[in-house]
Design a protein around this motif. Structure first.
Motif, mmCIF file in Angstrom:
data_model
loop_
_atom_site.group_PDB
_atom_site.id
_atom_site.type_symbol
_atom_site.label_atom_id
_atom_site.label_comp_id
_atom_site.label_asym_id
_atom_site.label_seq_id
_atom_site.Cartn_x
_atom_site.Cartn_y
_atom_site.Cartn_z
ATOM 1 N N GLU A 10 -7.055 1.422 6.608
ATOM 2 C CA GLU A 10 -5.838 0.774 7.126
ATOM 3 C C GLU A 10 -5.239 -0.130 6.066
ATOM 4 O OE1 GLU A 10 -7.035 -2.021 10.460
ATOM 5 O OE2 GLU A 10 -6.190 -3.480 9.085
ATOM 6 N N GLU A 11 -3.914 -0.267 6.150
ATOM 7 C CA GLU A 11 -3.173 -1.178 5.282
ATOM 8 C C GLU A 11 -2.471 -2.199 6.183
ATOM 9 O OE1 GLU A 11 -0.672 1.553 3.160
ATOM 10 O OE2 GLU A 11 -2.378 2.385 2.033
ATOM 11 N N PRO A 12 -2.073 -3.354 5.622
ATOM 12 C CA PRO A 12 -1.461 -4.380 6.474
ATOM 13 C C PRO A 12 -0.287 -3.854 7.285
ATOM 14 C CG PRO A 12 -2.013 -5.310 4.345
ATOM 15 C CD PRO A 12 -2.300 -3.838 4.239
ATOM 16 N N GLY A 13 0.486 -2.936 6.738
ATOM 17 C CA GLY A 13 1.644 -2.403 7.455
ATOM 18 C C GLY A 13 1.289 -1.500 8.634
ATOM 19 N N ASP A 14 0.006 -1.168 8.797
ATOM 20 C CA ASP A 14 -0.417 -0.275 9.898
ATOM 21 C C ASP A 14 -0.744 -1.029 11.174
ATOM 22 O OD1 ASP A 14 -0.428 1.946 8.137
ATOM 23 O OD2 ASP A 14 -2.484 1.482 7.503
ATOM 24 N N ARG A 15 -0.792 -2.355 11.117
ATOM 25 C CA ARG A 15 -1.415 -3.100 12.234
ATOM 26 C C ARG A 15 -0.702 -2.909 13.559
ATOM 27 N NH1 ARG A 15 -3.345 -8.555 8.915
ATOM 28 N NH2 ARG A 15 -4.689 -7.364 7.509
ATOM 29 N N VAL A 49 -7.274 4.940 9.339
ATOM 30 C CA VAL A 49 -6.200 5.539 10.129
ATOM 31 C C VAL A 49 -6.074 7.007 9.753
ATOM 32 C CG1 VAL A 49 -4.882 3.418 10.487
ATOM 33 C CG2 VAL A 49 -4.435 4.820 8.455
ATOM 34 N N ALA A 50 -5.635 7.789 10.751
ATOM 35 C CA ALA A 50 -5.246 9.180 10.518
ATOM 36 C C ALA A 50 -3.735 9.198 10.573
ATOM 37 C CB ALA A 50 -5.823 10.074 11.606
ATOM 38 N N CYS A 51 -3.094 9.653 9.507
ATOM 39 C CA CYS A 51 -1.644 9.667 9.547
ATOM 40 C C CYS A 51 -1.086 10.968 9.007
ATOM 41 C CB CYS A 51 -1.048 8.468 8.815
ATOM 42 S SG CYS A 51 -1.779 8.116 7.265
#
Ligand code: COA
Length: 168
Positions: A10-15, A49-51
């Motif tokens: 995860e990255e901060p923008g995923d929260r 995350v799966a994106c």
């Protein structure tokens, strides 16, 4: 499998997307709150995350403490969720397999999960393998996966990250 699916930390923008997908998948806030509290406490040991174009699924692993086996690196798998419109496309499997492989590569010894044995058995988790451990979640839904011999030999009480005590 959804085309172009990628599993990454995860990255901060995923929260916000992570929170939304847990609320959608579980139909309530409890698991989304758990993830936020684990992150707040620095207890998201591994958060994937799966994106595709957007975030479709998420899995979290957090530390377990075994006072009678202090050298053990043990983790809880929880929660895992996929956006409802994308269920049964292999995304949950991809998240869990990727997470377990990363933990094995890092030398983790043991992973515990609480959930349906029919689902988690596919990944090698077994309820009978928890018999030497004592956790707040003992019962038929608690399952263990040993990644090392040390994990197999672990004994005694198991403490979850503090965020679990706040679960609604
Ligand atoms: C559980 C969950 C993460 C699985 O993700 P997914 O991407 O749909 O799963 P996959 O496509 O990788 O795997 C689907 C397979 O698992 C099975 N499966 C899914 N959920 C299951 C469950 N709760 N119990 C048993 N089997 C289950 C499906 O029948 C399917 O089997 P098949 O491959 O033989 O057809 C997803 O259904 C979800 O978000 N559920 C709501 C949240 C939840 O319950 N999380 C788990 C808490 S323990």
């Amino acid at each position: 499998m959804t085309s172009g699916l990628r599993i990454r930390p995860e990255e901060p923008g995923d929260r916000t997307a992570i929170r939304s997908l847990h609320v959608a998948a579980f139909g309530g806030d409890a698991e989304a709150d758990l993830v936020d509290r684990l992150r707040r406490d620095g207890d998201l040991s591994l958060s994937l995350v799966a994106c595709a174009d957007t975030v479709l699924g998420h899995v979290a692993f957090s530390p377990l403490t075994l006072p009678e086996a202090p050298g053990i690196r043990a983790l809880a798998l929880a929660p895992v969720a996929v956006l409802p419109d994308f269920h049964a496309q292999g995304i949950g499997t991809a998240l869990i397999e990727d997470g377990l492989q990363r933990l094995a590569d890092e030398g983790a010894d043991l992973v515990l999960v609480l959930g349906d044995p029919a689902y988690y058995g596919e990944f090698g988790f077994q309820a009978e393998d928890t018999s030497a451990l004592s956790t707040p979640y003992d019962g038929p839904y608690l399952q263990a996966l040993f990644l090392t011999e040390a994990g197999r030999n672990a004994r005694g009480p198991v403490a979850y990250a503090n965020a679990f005590a706040e679960l609604a």
